[in-house]
Design a protein around this motif. Structure first.
Motif, mmCIF file in Angstrom:
data_model
loop_
_atom_site.group_PDB
_atom_site.id
_atom_site.type_symbol
_atom_site.label_atom_id
_atom_site.label_comp_id
_atom_site.label_asym_id
_atom_site.label_seq_id
_atom_site.Cartn_x
_atom_site.Cartn_y
_atom_site.Cartn_z
ATOM 1 N N GLY A 31 0.777 -1.181 0.146
ATOM 2 C CA GLY A 31 -0.028 0.020 0.028
ATOM 3 C C GLY A 31 1.078 1.189 -0.110
ATOM 4 N N ASN A 32 2.111 1.069 0.103
ATOM 5 C CA ASN A 32 3.026 2.413 0.220
ATOM 6 C C ASN A 32 3.963 2.144 -0.900
ATOM 7 O OD1 ASN A 32 2.026 3.509 2.488
ATOM 8 N ND2 ASN A 32 3.380 2.118 3.953
ATOM 9 N N VAL A 33 4.323 3.289 -1.590
ATOM 10 C CA VAL A 33 5.555 3.416 -2.567
ATOM 11 C C VAL A 33 6.513 4.459 -2.169
ATOM 12 C CG1 VAL A 33 4.097 2.528 -4.591
ATOM 13 C CG2 VAL A 33 4.194 4.935 -3.915
ATOM 14 N N ALA A 34 7.794 3.937 -2.501
ATOM 15 C CA ALA A 34 8.926 5.074 -2.313
ATOM 16 C C ALA A 34 8.759 6.400 -3.257
ATOM 17 C CB ALA A 34 10.128 4.515 -2.415
ATOM 18 N N ILE A 35 8.814 7.473 -2.652
ATOM 19 C CA ILE A 35 8.587 8.694 -3.407
ATOM 20 C C ILE A 35 10.076 9.489 -2.998
ATOM 21 C CG2 ILE A 35 7.540 10.862 -3.677
ATOM 22 C CD1 ILE A 35 5.009 9.561 -2.697
ATOM 23 N N THR A 36 10.756 9.830 -4.046
ATOM 24 C CA THR A 36 11.889 10.554 -4.071
ATOM 25 C C THR A 36 11.739 12.017 -3.669
ATOM 26 O OG1 THR A 36 12.848 9.437 -5.847
ATOM 27 C CG2 THR A 36 14.042 11.318 -5.162
ATOM 28 N N VAL A 37 12.660 12.588 -2.589
ATOM 29 C CA VAL A 37 12.350 13.807 -2.015
ATOM 30 C C VAL A 37 13.654 14.579 -2.843
ATOM 31 C CG1 VAL A 37 12.736 15.373 -0.098
ATOM 32 C CG2 VAL A 37 11.436 12.902 0.210
ATOM 33 N N ARG A 38 13.074 15.650 -3.414
ATOM 34 C CA ARG A 38 14.057 16.429 -4.061
ATOM 35 C C ARG A 38 14.074 17.999 -3.522
ATOM 36 N NH1 ARG A 38 15.072 14.316 -9.294
ATOM 37 N NH2 ARG A 38 13.438 12.678 -9.559
ATOM 38 N N VAL A 39 15.336 18.482 -3.188
ATOM 39 C CA VAL A 39 15.418 19.933 -2.505
ATOM 40 C C VAL A 39 16.373 20.770 -3.382
ATOM 41 C CG1 VAL A 39 15.007 19.130 -0.254
ATOM 42 C CG2 VAL A 39 17.231 19.147 -1.195
ATOM 43 N N GLY A 40 16.383 21.860 -3.106
ATOM 44 C CA GLY A 40 17.423 22.835 -3.577
ATOM 45 C C GLY A 40 16.766 23.563 -5.082
ATOM 46 N N ARG A 41 17.570 24.558 -5.500
ATOM 47 C CA ARG A 41 17.425 25.097 -6.712
ATOM 48 C C ARG A 41 17.357 24.284 -8.018
ATOM 49 N NH1 ARG A 41 20.586 30.267 -8.580
ATOM 50 N NH2 ARG A 41 22.132 28.633 -8.821
ATOM 51 N N LYS A 42 18.555 23.393 -7.877
ATOM 52 C CA LYS A 42 18.707 22.388 -8.848
ATOM 53 C C LYS A 42 18.069 21.162 -8.856
ATOM 54 C CE LYS A 42 23.376 24.203 -10.020
ATOM 55 N NZ LYS A 42 24.682 23.718 -9.898
ATOM 56 N N ARG A 43 17.046 21.059 -7.695
ATOM 57 C CA ARG A 43 16.415 19.959 -7.424
ATOM 58 C C ARG A 43 16.795 18.646 -7.368
ATOM 59 N NH1 ARG A 43 11.864 20.987 -5.383
ATOM 60 N NH2 ARG A 43 10.881 19.250 -6.476
#
Length: 69
Positions: A31-43
């Motif tokens: 029921g769960n999937v991994a989602i990538t977390v992106r940060v910063g101006r360049k993502r």
């Protein structure tokens, strides 16, 4: 006096074994999937977090098409 008619009883129908629902392919039944977390101006990617599976909506079973009313 009339003769007595005898008939054999029909065989009792046994209920079929319950079929287990198939697991959802994208989440593997969790029921769960991994989602990538992106940060910063360049993502840039910094990690992953759990998210709700949009295919099965968190149930973990494979939705069968055509059952909606």
């Amino acid at each position: 006096m009339a003769t007595k008619r005898t008939t054999t009883k029909p065989p009792t129908a046994t209920a079929p074994a319950p079929v287990e629902p198939a697991t959802c392919q994208p989440c593997g039944g969790t029921g769960n999937v991994a989602i990538t977390v992106r940060v910063g101006r360049k993502r840039r990617s910094v990690g992953q977090q759990d998210g709700l599976c949009l295919n099965c909506l968190g149930e973990g079973t494979d939705p069968s098409p055509g059952t909606d009313a």
